[in-house]
Design a protein around this motif. Structure first.
Motif, PDB file in Angstrom:
ATOM      1  N   PRO A 246     113.764  11.938 -67.012  1.00 40.20           N
ATOM      2  CA  PRO A 246     113.901  11.212 -68.282  1.00 40.20           C
ATOM      3  C   PRO A 246     112.859  10.115 -68.447  1.00 40.20           C
ATOM      4  N   GLY A 247     112.571   9.780 -69.698  1.00 42.69           N
ATOM      5  CA  GLY A 247     111.708   8.644 -69.984  1.00 42.69           C
ATOM      6  C   GLY A 247     112.436   7.341 -69.730  1.00 42.69           C
ATOM      7  N   TYR A 248     111.705   6.255 -69.805  1.00 41.56           N
ATOM      8  CA  TYR A 248     112.314   4.961 -69.520  1.00 41.56           C
ATOM      9  C   TYR A 248     111.471   3.845 -70.120  1.00 41.56           C
ATOM     10  N   ALA A 249     111.997   2.636 -70.083  1.00 41.38           N
ATOM     11  CA  ALA A 249     111.287   1.429 -70.523  1.00 41.38           C
ATOM     12  C   ALA A 249     111.545   0.318 -69.520  1.00 41.38           C
ATOM     13  N   VAL A 250     110.520  -0.438 -69.212  1.00 42.64           N
ATOM     14  CA  VAL A 250     110.607  -1.575 -68.294  1.00 42.64           C
ATOM     15  C   VAL A 250     110.200  -2.827 -69.063  1.00 42.64           C
ATOM     16  N   PHE A 251     111.066  -3.841 -69.057  1.00 43.74           N
ATOM     17  CA  PHE A 251     110.837  -5.077 -69.805  1.00 43.74           C
ATOM     18  C   PHE A 251     110.472  -6.210 -68.856  1.00 43.74           C
ATOM     19  N   ASP A 252     109.530  -7.045 -69.282  1.00 43.68           N
ATOM     20  CA  ASP A 252     109.131  -8.239 -68.541  1.00 43.68           C
ATOM     21  C   ASP A 252     109.267  -9.465 -69.441  1.00 43.68           C
ATOM     22  N   ALA A 253     109.397 -10.636 -68.831  1.00 44.95           N
ATOM     23  CA  ALA A 253     109.483 -11.873 -69.596  1.00 44.95           C
ATOM     24  C   ALA A 253     108.861 -13.005 -68.789  1.00 44.95           C
ATOM     25  N   ALA A 254     108.361 -14.020 -69.489  1.00 48.19           N
ATOM     26  CA  ALA A 254     107.721 -15.152 -68.813  1.00 48.19           C
ATOM     27  C   ALA A 254     107.893 -16.410 -69.642  1.00 48.19           C
ATOM     28  N   ILE A 255     107.854 -17.542 -68.968  1.00 51.85           N
ATOM     29  CA  ILE A 255     107.833 -18.840 -69.639  1.00 51.85           C
ATOM     30  C   ILE A 255     106.907 -19.752 -68.847  1.00 51.85           C
ATOM     31  N   GLY A 256     106.094 -20.519 -69.550  1.00 54.52           N
ATOM     32  CA  GLY A 256     105.125 -21.380 -68.887  1.00 54.52           C
ATOM     33  C   GLY A 256     104.972 -22.706 -69.595  1.00 54.52           C
ATOM     34  N   TYR A 257     104.271 -23.618 -68.933  1.00 56.21           N
ATOM     35  CA  TYR A 257     104.038 -24.946 -69.505  1.00 56.21           C
ATOM     36  C   TYR A 257     102.690 -25.457 -69.025  1.00 56.21           C
ATOM     37  N   THR A 258     101.936 -26.051 -69.949  1.00 56.88           N
ATOM     38  CA  THR A 258     100.638 -26.640 -69.642  1.00 56.88           C
ATOM     39  C   THR A 258     100.618 -28.084 -70.119  1.00 56.88           C
ATOM     40  N   SER A 259     100.203 -28.961 -69.241  1.00 56.87           N
ATOM     41  CA  SER A 259     100.080 -30.378 -69.588  1.00 56.87           C
ATOM     42  C   SER A 259      98.884 -30.941 -68.838  1.00 56.87           C
ATOM     43  N   GLY A 260      97.863 -31.300 -69.610  1.00 61.11           N
ATOM     44  CA  GLY A 260      96.667 -31.827 -68.976  1.00 61.11           C
ATOM     45  C   GLY A 260      96.063 -30.813 -68.040  1.00 61.11           C
ATOM     46  N   ASP A 261      95.885 -31.171 -66.780  1.00 60.58           N
ATOM     47  CA  ASP A 261      95.257 -30.300 -65.794  1.00 60.58           C
ATOM     48  C   ASP A 261      96.250 -29.428 -65.042  1.00 60.58           C
ATOM     49  N   PHE A 262      97.519 -29.516 -65.401  1.00 62.66           N
ATOM     50  CA  PHE A 262      98.555 -28.780 -64.677  1.00 62.66           C
ATOM     51  C   PHE A 262      99.140 -27.685 -65.563  1.00 62.66           C
ATOM     52  N   SER A 263      99.390 -26.522 -64.959  1.00 57.45           N
ATOM     53  CA  SER A 263     100.060 -25.440 -65.671  1.00 57.45           C
ATOM     54  C   SER A 263     100.967 -24.696 -64.711  1.00 57.45           C
ATOM     55  N   ALA A 264     102.052 -24.127 -65.248  1.00 55.71           N
ATOM     56  CA  ALA A 264     102.999 -23.361 -64.452  1.00 55.71           C
ATOM     57  C   ALA A 264     103.502 -22.198 -65.279  1.00 55.71           C
ATOM     58  N   ASN A 265     103.838 -21.095 -64.581  1.00 56.07           N
ATOM     59  CA  ASN A 265     104.287 -19.887 -65.275  1.00 56.07           C
ATOM     60  C   ASN A 265     105.306 -19.177 -64.401  1.00 56.07           C
TER      61      ASN A 265
END
Length: 865
Positions: free
Chosen positions: A809-828
């Motif tokens: 059978p066919g299928y679907a795979v879902f991904d999700a992300a959230i991130g934040y950037t402030s000045g020289d710092f970033s996170a994901n």
């Protein structure tokens, strides 16, 4: 944040409020003014000095067309570690655009501060600016036909003004203290390929004219930009190719990813355009990667050595840059996966024209999701480049040390011995195997490139020479498992194999480029010669046991390979040589683009096996082949272009049992449409293709009743037809998207139906989507959310030995992300397979049915210091 002031600069809006401004340029140029001031972020600009406050790291795109604060002038301040370079000739390749944007690019490329009032460029067009010339000459071309001139101003700045006396203060350069700057770092800033966010600029290393704009190239090339890779928190380099239409990436039984491109299986990949003809288990650590390029269709014409498939995946690595880079990245994820990486780059103090890049990373996990212990990866990649008046020299090393395991999550299909009905089993847990099983790999690669500008030939052609040399040494030692599905039930026989493989590659690529331009056309002609020599030696052994695996408990555990065993030794030596010519013509005010290529290759291949002390007769093969391609692209009104191409490629075949085999042909016929939307920030491509394989010869050994047990079968090849639609770029400020969908038909051209069904493992429909949105103002400023899906319809699988098919059978795979950037710092934070879908990934044969990896999480944080 509310808009306190709006003014148009070069046909774009600038929004200012409080202490910040933002402006939208070609391909989504946006930014925010920090409270201090410094240098404009660009491909050639450092990020400030000790004497000035360092600007904050904020979201913006790579084209620096820039803002004014309280004055009427808009200075384009482009700092560089090679300011003296602006005085001599420079190669410009700037497409037609609004005057303000063209002036911005001239200033950036030429490392020359330029100032002009905003209202002088509003509503005006300029370009193209192409060829080797000085900054003054480029500005003269850009301002031709207008009432504007360039005059010198204080501090070395050039000022654009109207002819005649200038009203007091109208075009006076603003004081340095009044000029704020945008630090453009988050959207592929400083990309040597002109990438802007999710949208690709130039074609890169997949063809021999690397600086050709992708939108002007009449062959199918898909690019996954660095910004796309970063936003997806990708850790497996080759899986990033899933962002390209018509590309299937699935785990192989040996651990090496398998690719199916436009319906044809593809082996191996190239790095920086250098084709590696040997399929190795080594991958490239993601922190070394700048972008991923996928060339569709035959590749022999472009890369010298074709691979067995419908295209080529090329991994482009990070290169020396004049932009000051100080990036520290850490990752932490499922199974205690952890990474620390450092990326340094910029100009070398006191060495005029010298830039460098140093990338290193180390990752390690307690185990993989398969139960294997201690996978790890170590990278060191230094490189340096020196650029003089006419000569540019670069050199780099790449050392990769890996302890890896086969990425084989799989089930199997067995037949009930009484009913003959097949049953599919999904293996509980993480699959069978040895938790101590692994292989150790080491790769050392040295690469150097020299480019020399020889001047003008006959007063017409701008001539340059290029040489690229690479030496690569690789070794892998370890063991692997092979599985069979001859039994019914939850017991499966397997065999453990030990191996020791060594590979050495030497390549040399020489070329001469001639460029010509007049009022009617622009021409780029390239002549080149390629030389590739590689040697490989492989030693393998089968232990004297066939362990049975209880699929419920993944037991028993068998010992790792240890001698003494009878080894099979195989050695091969191969030399590829080829000469080529490439011609790119741009006609009718850069509206018609024609690309033609032809090359002739000579292949010398030798191989020999030694088993149980008995040497096999050496197999020697010598053949040659002609490859070509021709394509044209016409720009139509409303930012629409139409293209066609026909390509013919050849795949060299290794000799089998002393029998020399002719190269296999691939013929591609393609028609497509390209369009630009949302002020050229989002680009789409619609392709219709037919890819056909020439007749081929199969050598079957161990066939009873045939001389020496060898049966020769001549069979027709395969054919795939398809429709691809893909788009990438920015839809609205802060909203980026990359998406693709493919409809594929595959069939055998052999009326007798010899071989396995070619439709197996190839779903009729497949596609992927990844999108992110970043808040640029207000209380959520700096927050990014992302979501994506990969999906495919049902697909067939060949039942080996039964001449039958079954369907998964066919299928679907879902991904999700959230991130934040402030000045020289970033996170994901990225969650892959969000709903923990347990689906069978694509496979062609029932002996190995890979399973999609379950839910896993990865947190990435970066700091620019």
């Amino acid at each position: 944040m509310t808009d306190a002031n709006i003014e148009t600069i070069g046909g774009r809006e600038m929004r200012c409020a409080g202490d910040g401004c933002g402006m939208e340029d070609d391909g989504a140029v946006r930014g925010h003014l920090p409270t201090g001031y410094g240098t404009v972020g660009s491909a050639a600009s450092p990020r400030g000095t000790a004497a000035a406050p360092r600007p904050s790291r904020l979201r913006a795109a790579p084209l620096a067309a820039l803002l004014m604060a309280s004055t009427a002038a808009v200075p384009l301040l482009v700092a560089s570690t090679t300011q003296l370079r602006a005085a001599g000739p420079i190669v410009f390749d700037i497409p037609t655009g609004d005057l303000g944007g063209v002036l911005a690019q001239i200033g950036r490329v030429g490392a020359q501060p330029i100032s002009f009032p905003a209202d002088l460029t509003r509503g005006r067009r300029a370009g193209p600016i192409a060829g080797r010339m000085g900054v003054q000459e480029a500005l003269t071309l850009a301002l031709g036909g207008t009432d504007l001139v360039v005059v010198p101003a204080a501090g070395g700045t050039l000022t654009v003004q109207r002819r005649g006396p200038v009203p007091t203060g109208a075009a006076a350069p603003a004081a340095a203290g009044d000029i704020a700057a945008i630090d453009v770092v988050d959207a592929n800033a400083g990309s040597p390929y002109g990438d802007r966010g999710f949208q690709a600029g130039n074609v890169g290393d997949t063809i021999r004219i690397a600086d050709a704009p992708l939108k002007e190239t009449p062959v199918a090339i898909s690019v996954v930009t660095n910004e796309t890779i970063r936003s997806q928190n990708v850790t497996n380099t080759l899986e990033a190719a899933r962002n390209s239409a018509g590309v299937i990436v699935t785990p192989g039984a040996t651990g090496q990813p398998r690719f199916i491109i436009r319906g044809f299986e593809t082996s191996g990949f190239s790095v920086n355009g250098q084709q590696n003809p040997v399929t190795l288990q080594q991958q490239i650590p993601i922190d070394a990667v700048d972008r991923i390029e996928v060339l569709k269709g035959p590749t022999a014409i472009l890369t010298g050595v074709n691979v067995a498939g419908g295209g080529l995946i090329n991994v482009t690595l990070k290169k020396p840059t004049a932009e000051t880079i100080r990036d520290l990245t850490i990752r932490y994820g499922t199974y205690n996966y952890k990474t620390i990486a450092l990326d340094l780059g910029g100009g070398v103090p006191d060495l005029e024209g010298t830039t460098y890049r140093f990338v290193t990373s180390l990752n390690h996990a307690d185990r993989t999701d398969l139960g294997y212990r201690d996978p790890s990866e170590f990278l060191v990649m230094p490189s340096v480049r020196w650029e003089g008046q006419d000569l540019t020299v670069s050199a780099g090393l790449r050392y990769i040390q890996t302890r890896a395991v086969p990425q084989a999550r799989f089930g199997f299909r067995a037949l009930d011995p009484e009913t003959g009905i097949g049953a599919i089993y999904r293996i509980p847990g993480n699959g069978p195997g040895n938790p101590n099983s692994h292989y150790d790999g080491r790769e050392l690669t040295f690469e150097t490139e020299q480019n020399y500008h020889a001047g003008t030939l006959f007063g017409l052609f701008d001539v340059s020479f290029n040489n690229l040399f690479q030496h690569q040494s690789v070794r892998f030692v370890g063991d692997s498992f092979s599985f069979f599905n001859t039994n019914f039930g939850f017991t499966q026989s397997g065999v453990q194999t030990g191996f020791d493989t060594q590979v050495e590659n030497i390549s040399e690529r020489l070329s001469m480029t001639l460029k010509y331009q007049d009022d009617f056309m622009k021409s780029t002609t390239k002549f080149g010669f390629d030389y590739l020599s590689y040697w490989s030696g492989a030693r393998s052994a089968l232990p004297a046991f066939l362990p049975d695996f209880d699929l419920y408990n993944n037991t028993p555990i068998s010992p790792l390979i240890s001698g003494p065993y009878d080894f099979t030794v195989r050695k091969s030596s191969n030399i590829y040589r080829g000469g080529y010519m490439v011609e790119k013509l741009d006609l009718f005010d850069n509206k018609l683009h024609i690309l033609g290529m032809a090359r002739w290759d000579w292949f010398n291949q030798n191989s020999q096996s030694l088993q149980f002390g008995v040497a096999e007769t050496p197999s020697v093969s010598k053949n040659d082949a002609l490859s070509y391609t021709f394509g044209a692209l016409l720009d139509l009104p409303y930012d629409l272009g139409v293209y066609i191409n026909r390509s013919e490629g050849r795949i060299p075949q290794a000799p089998v049992a002393g029998i020399s085999l002719a190269p296999i042909g691939r013929t591609l016929n393609e028609f497509g449409l390209r369009s630009s939307m949302f002020d050229n920030r989002f680009r789409t491509t619609l392709s219709f293709f037919e890819l056909t394989e020439s007749p081929l010869t199969l050598i079957l050994q161990g066939q009873a009743g045939f001389p020496e047990g060898i049966r020769i079968v001549n069979t027709a090849g395969l054919q795939s037809r398809g429709i691809e639609l893909e788009g990438q770029g920015e839809i609205l400020p802060g909203w980026n998207l990359t998406a693709n969908v493919t409809r594929l038909w595959t069939r055998s051209l052999d009326p007798d139906g010899l071989g396995l069904d070619p439709s197996a493992g190839r779903p009729a429909y497949q596609g992927s989507l990844w999108t992110t949105y970043t808040w640029l103002s207000g209380w959520a400023e700096g927050i990014t959310v992302g979501a994506g899906v990969r999906a495919l319809t049902e697909f067939k699988v060949n039942q080996l030995g039964a001449n039958s098919l079954f369907t998964l059978p066919g299928y679907a795979v879902f991904d999700a992300a959230i991130g934040y950037t402030s000045g020289d710092f970033s996170a994901n934070l990225k969650i892959n397979n969000l709903f923990d879908s347990h689906a069978f990934s694509l496979s062609t044969i029932s002996t190995y049915l890979p399973i999609e990896r379950g839910r896993h999480v990865l947190l990435q944080a970066s700091y620019r210091f």
